[in-house]
Design a protein around this motif. Structure first.
Motif, mmCIF file in Angstrom:
data_model
loop_
_atom_site.group_PDB
_atom_site.id
_atom_site.type_symbol
_atom_site.label_atom_id
_atom_site.label_comp_id
_atom_site.label_asym_id
_atom_site.label_seq_id
_atom_site.Cartn_x
_atom_site.Cartn_y
_atom_site.Cartn_z
ATOM 1 N N PHE A 83 3.337 -5.522 -9.552
ATOM 2 C CA PHE A 83 1.943 -5.959 -9.458
ATOM 3 C C PHE A 83 1.033 -4.886 -8.880
ATOM 4 O O PHE A 83 -0.177 -4.920 -9.085
ATOM 5 C CB PHE A 83 1.840 -7.228 -8.605
ATOM 6 N N PHE A 84 1.599 -3.923 -8.140
ATOM 7 C CA PHE A 84 0.777 -2.927 -7.461
ATOM 8 C C PHE A 84 0.937 -1.504 -7.993
ATOM 9 O O PHE A 84 0.081 -0.662 -7.738
ATOM 10 C CB PHE A 84 1.073 -2.931 -5.952
ATOM 11 N N VAL A 85 2.009 -1.255 -8.704
ATOM 12 C CA VAL A 85 2.241 0.086 -9.242
ATOM 13 C C VAL A 85 1.695 0.117 -10.666
ATOM 14 O O VAL A 85 2.376 -0.227 -11.624
ATOM 15 C CB VAL A 85 3.737 0.459 -9.185
ATOM 16 N N ASP A 86 0.438 0.512 -10.763
ATOM 17 C CA ASP A 86 -0.276 0.489 -12.047
ATOM 18 C C ASP A 86 0.281 1.474 -13.061
ATOM 19 O O ASP A 86 0.177 1.256 -14.261
ATOM 20 C CB ASP A 86 -1.755 0.824 -11.847
ATOM 21 N N ASN A 87 0.839 2.569 -12.575
ATOM 22 C CA ASN A 87 1.258 3.640 -13.466
ATOM 23 C C ASN A 87 2.736 3.562 -13.866
ATOM 24 O O ASN A 87 3.304 4.538 -14.346
ATOM 25 C CB ASN A 87 0.965 5.006 -12.827
ATOM 26 N N ALA A 88 3.356 2.397 -13.730
ATOM 27 C CA ALA A 88 4.775 2.262 -14.072
ATOM 28 C C ALA A 88 4.984 2.334 -15.586
ATOM 29 O O ALA A 88 4.249 1.728 -16.360
ATOM 30 C CB ALA A 88 5.330 0.952 -13.540
ATOM 31 N N ASP A 89 6.016 3.081 -15.971
ATOM 32 C CA ASP A 89 6.405 3.169 -17.382
ATOM 33 C C ASP A 89 7.267 1.980 -17.788
ATOM 34 O O ASP A 89 7.276 1.584 -18.952
ATOM 35 C CB ASP A 89 7.180 4.468 -17.625
ATOM 36 N N LEU A 90 8.016 1.438 -16.833
ATOM 37 C CA LEU A 90 8.865 0.277 -17.083
ATOM 38 C C LEU A 90 8.843 -0.616 -15.854
ATOM 39 O O LEU A 90 9.108 -0.152 -14.743
ATOM 40 C CB LEU A 90 10.312 0.712 -17.385
ATOM 41 N N LYS A 91 8.547 -1.899 -16.076
ATOM 42 C CA LYS A 91 8.559 -2.886 -15.005
ATOM 43 C C LYS A 91 9.703 -3.860 -15.285
ATOM 44 O O LYS A 91 9.686 -4.576 -16.273
ATOM 45 C CB LYS A 91 7.218 -3.621 -14.935
ATOM 46 N N LEU A 92 10.685 -3.842 -14.393
ATOM 47 C CA LEU A 92 11.930 -4.583 -14.576
ATOM 48 C C LEU A 92 12.045 -5.685 -13.531
ATOM 49 O O LEU A 92 11.713 -5.475 -12.362
ATOM 50 C CB LEU A 92 13.092 -3.592 -14.434
ATOM 51 N N TRP A 93 12.549 -6.865 -13.951
ATOM 52 C CA TRP A 93 12.817 -7.977 -13.034
ATOM 53 C C TRP A 93 14.257 -8.418 -13.243
ATOM 54 O O TRP A 93 14.692 -8.607 -14.393
ATOM 55 C CB TRP A 93 11.873 -9.147 -13.316
ATOM 56 N N LEU A 94 15.003 -8.548 -12.151
ATOM 57 C CA LEU A 94 16.381 -9.015 -12.220
ATOM 58 C C LEU A 94 16.460 -10.475 -11.799
ATOM 59 O O LEU A 94 15.793 -10.880 -10.834
ATOM 60 C CB LEU A 94 17.281 -8.175 -11.306
ATOM 61 N N VAL A 95 17.244 -11.249 -12.515
ATOM 62 C CA VAL A 95 17.508 -12.645 -12.167
ATOM 63 C C VAL A 95 19.014 -12.806 -11.983
ATOM 64 O O VAL A 95 19.802 -12.057 -12.560
ATOM 65 C CB VAL A 95 16.995 -13.634 -13.246
ATOM 66 N N LYS B 285 0.832 -1.211 0.000
ATOM 67 C CA LYS B 285 0.000 0.000 0.000
ATOM 68 C C LYS B 285 0.864 1.257 0.000
ATOM 69 O O LYS B 285 0.610 2.194 -0.752
ATOM 70 C CB LYS B 285 -0.907 -0.023 1.231
ATOM 71 N N ARG B 286 1.893 1.257 0.830
ATOM 72 C CA ARG B 286 2.787 2.420 0.901
ATOM 73 C C ARG B 286 3.468 2.676 -0.438
ATOM 74 O O ARG B 286 3.561 3.815 -0.896
ATOM 75 C CB ARG B 286 3.863 2.213 1.970
ATOM 76 N N GLN B 287 3.948 1.620 -1.071
ATOM 77 C CA GLN B 287 4.633 1.787 -2.352
ATOM 78 C C GLN B 287 3.678 2.267 -3.443
ATOM 79 O O GLN B 287 4.008 3.186 -4.186
ATOM 80 C CB GLN B 287 5.288 0.479 -2.787
ATOM 81 N N ALA B 288 2.521 1.650 -3.545
ATOM 82 C CA ALA B 288 1.561 2.025 -4.595
ATOM 83 C C ALA B 288 1.110 3.475 -4.428
ATOM 84 O O ALA B 288 1.023 4.226 -5.404
ATOM 85 C CB ALA B 288 0.360 1.083 -4.568
ATOM 86 N N LEU B 289 0.858 3.876 -3.207
ATOM 87 C CA LEU B 289 0.416 5.242 -2.941
ATOM 88 C C LEU B 289 1.499 6.258 -3.320
ATOM 89 O O LEU B 289 1.218 7.258 -3.972
ATOM 90 C CB LEU B 289 0.025 5.395 -1.471
ATOM 91 N N LYS B 290 2.741 5.976 -2.916
ATOM 92 C CA LYS B 290 3.827 6.892 -3.253
ATOM 93 C C LYS B 290 4.021 6.997 -4.763
ATOM 94 O O LYS B 290 4.282 8.075 -5.282
ATOM 95 C CB LYS B 290 5.123 6.447 -2.578
ATOM 96 N N ALA B 291 3.877 5.895 -5.468
ATOM 97 C CA ALA B 291 4.027 5.912 -6.931
ATOM 98 C C ALA B 291 2.907 6.716 -7.581
ATOM 99 O O ALA B 291 3.146 7.461 -8.534
ATOM 100 C CB ALA B 291 4.052 4.489 -7.479
ATOM 101 N N LYS B 292 1.696 6.584 -7.070
ATOM 102 C CA LYS B 292 0.567 7.332 -7.631
ATOM 103 C C LYS B 292 0.731 8.836 -7.421
ATOM 104 O O LYS B 292 0.302 9.636 -8.242
ATOM 105 C CB LYS B 292 -0.742 6.861 -7.014
ATOM 106 N N GLN B 293 1.356 9.208 -6.322
ATOM 107 C CA GLN B 293 1.532 10.618 -5.990
ATOM 108 C C GLN B 293 2.754 11.243 -6.654
ATOM 109 O O GLN B 293 2.911 12.452 -6.645
ATOM 110 C CB GLN B 293 1.639 10.785 -4.467
ATOM 111 N N ALA B 294 3.608 10.414 -7.243
ATOM 112 C CA ALA B 294 4.873 10.911 -7.791
ATOM 113 C C ALA B 294 4.813 11.064 -9.309
ATOM 114 O O ALA B 294 4.111 10.326 -9.994
ATOM 115 C CB ALA B 294 5.993 9.945 -7.433
ATOM 116 N N GLU B 295 5.582 12.016 -9.769
ATOM 117 C CA GLU B 295 5.766 12.148 -11.213
ATOM 118 C C GLU B 295 6.940 11.281 -11.649
ATOM 119 O O GLU B 295 6.911 10.664 -12.717
ATOM 120 C CB GLU B 295 6.043 13.602 -11.566
#
Length: 173
Positions: free
Chosen positions: A86-98, A65-75
């Motif tokens: 999975f929770f940050v709907d407004n992401a321009d890039l979703k990256l996964w490291l292996v 919740k904290r992360q999603a809210l901060k992302a929604k409020q940020a430019e």
């Protein structure tokens, strides 16, 4: 610009988030640091807190919740955490490291001043615990990579080169 960076323990998500934050001059937040802070507040190790969190869905929900809210409020923001994408709907890039298990184990052993064997045992316990929580709480299969735009083996590149790959990717999206 909103970027999420996920990966299992020892893949370099924190290092990558910090370096990108510096290079792009945008802030970042970390689920891991929030989780570690919450563990410390309760006087527990990360492993103990992870096991404790198995029975307390509110911990996971609060981090997400904290992360999603901060992302929604940020430019502009980099959001680092296993479930961030999975929770940050407004992401321009979703990256996964292996990263290979043995490399991750060595990194964690070095970071936490413990033997590689102890690190391996703890990683296995922690990841089973986390996968169970993610499935039970959010119905998320952490091994499902469909949500990610870019998956990179962080063992193949040093942090500087890895950040450059991500920056180049951002130029084409």
């Amino acid at each position: 610009m909103i970027i999420t960076i996920g990966g299992l323990a020892g893949t370099g998500t924190s290092t990558t988030a910090e370096l990108l934050s510096e290079k792009l001059d945008i802030p970042y937040i970390s689920a891991g640091s929030v989780f570690r802070e919450m563990a410390a507040e309760r006087g527990m190790s990360v492993l103990e807190f992870s096991e404790f969190a198995e029975g307390n869905d509110d911990i996971d929900k609060e981090i997400d919740k904290r992360q999603a809210l901060k992302a929604k409020q940020a430019e502009n923001l980099i959001v680092e955490g296993r479930l961030s994408a999975f929770f940050v709907d407004n992401a321009d890039l979703k990256l996964w490291l292996v990263t290979p298990f043995d490399v991750r184990s060595k990194r964690i052993a070095d970071r936490e001043s413990k033997s590689v064997e102890i690190a391996k045992d703890e990683i296995i316990v922690r990841e089973k615990s986390e996968a169970l929580r993610y499935q039970e709480i959010h119905n998320i299969d952490i091994s499902n990579m469909d949500v990610y735009d870019l998956i990179i083996n962080s063992d193949s590149f040093d942090p500087e080169r890895l950040s450059e790959i991500i920056i180049q990717t951002l130029k084409v999206i």
